[in-house]
Design a protein around this motif. Sequence first.
Motif, short mmCIF file in Angstrom:
data_model
loop_
_atom_site.label_atom_id
_atom_site.label_comp_id
_atom_site.label_asym_id
_atom_site.label_seq_id
_atom_site.Cartn_x
_atom_site.Cartn_y
_atom_site.Cartn_z
N ILE A 161 45.07 33.79 57.70
CA ILE A 161 45.24 34.60 56.49
C ILE A 161 44.22 34.09 55.48
N MET A 162 43.41 35.00 54.92
CA MET A 162 42.27 34.56 54.12
C MET A 162 41.85 35.61 53.09
N ALA A 163 40.86 35.24 52.30
CA ALA A 163 40.21 36.16 51.37
C ALA A 163 38.71 35.96 51.53
N ALA A 164 38.01 37.02 51.88
CA ALA A 164 36.61 36.92 52.28
C ALA A 164 35.69 36.34 51.20
N LEU A 165 36.04 36.50 49.93
CA LEU A 165 35.15 36.06 48.86
C LEU A 165 35.45 34.63 48.39
N GLU A 166 36.37 33.96 49.08
CA GLU A 166 36.73 32.60 48.68
C GLU A 166 36.18 31.58 49.69
N ASP A 167 35.53 30.55 49.17
CA ASP A 167 34.83 29.56 50.01
C ASP A 167 35.77 28.87 51.00
#
Length: 425
Positions: free
Chosen positions: A346-352
């Motif tokens: 589970i992630m967010a593409a714009l977060e490092d």
Amino acid sequence: MHLDTEQQTAVIIGLNLDNEQFEYSMTELAALAEANNLEVVARLVQKLDHPDKATYFGKGKVEELKMTVLDKDADMVIVNDELSPSQIRNLEKQTETKIIDRTGLILEIFANRARTHEAKLQVQLAKLQYQLPRLHTSASQRLDQQTGSGGGGFTNRGSGESQLELNRRVIEKDISHIKQELKDIQKSDLTQRKQRDGKNIPTVALVGYTNAGKSTIMNQLVNRYGENQEKQVMVKNMLFATLDTSVRKLIFDDNKTMLLSDTVGFVSKLPHQLVKAFRSTLAEAANADLLVQVVDEADENKELMMKTTEQTLKEIGVENIPMITVFNKADILDEPRPQRAGDNLIMAALEDDSIDELVQIIRENSYKDYVTEEFLIPFDKGDIVNYLNTKANVLSTEYVAEGTKVKAELTAVDSERFKQYLINN
């Protein structure tokens, strides 16, 4: 009717055949219309056991549709299913407006978005294959205007039937020509793919529903590790923003390389003409060592999207390839991220932090065949040392009387290639 300079309007219609996906498919149809720059001004649905063979909707609903079109001054009606030629003709006659089925709409979107020569040919082929069984006299006349056919010695053939047969031959000839041109392109692509395979570089393909964030993820990875950081792919918040498969080379800090491809997104009820036409484009997925399925975590229909993706992959022959699943856009739901469970993320593409975790999972799955070995390279074999420095992850280098001692992490293929210089423990 509206002027050509204005945004055209549409009424969307659909039959609920007791399908659990019906409401979502209607929502998706509206999004597809929007993606083709159409304004949806009304929505009409009917629950039936099966479509009416003549008019799709029942008689009373067709009359209601006609009144809705008049009331909203709609330019067209978009149907949530693929219609038969006779259903389109009958609905056009009774509603006195243009009828486009779901397949026709998706084909139109693809035609507007195709950029490369191959993609344009594939869309053109799909459109012609869709159009061929739908030819009739009025459509034939429109085809003549579009293609310029029917001129010269054919202008006095007279009968609609002769004109219809002429146009059928024109389309069949065009289909044959396009198929041959695509074969030539595919031969060239196959040659390039074989050359890449010969270099033993792992290949990873991003797959998934359209607008799930595949292109954003790809750009993040290219920004960090791309051989050419300027080779970004287009990102836009709409269905089918990109059609052409993009392949980029990534080089990590330890000299490990991989090829990453961003494939065309999927959608429910993707026309079989397009699935077939884009089979070669999707060959990047079919030949990948690892698939990364990108899912929109914030979409309540994500389970249906995953099912559609897996069904489409199976339809194009992509099976038995390892796949990790990435639930993107978790920031919209403000979920904790990144969260890893096995090979799922589970992630967010714009977060490092999310990209760091994704890279870790991809690397774990892509470099399983890497081994750590120690070599003693003679001084006159400096080219081998240079090769290891650029193609392997060199852990240590030591100069001894007999040559250069190199400890490196490298592919099993390269280890075998230089096995004569291995130091036996």
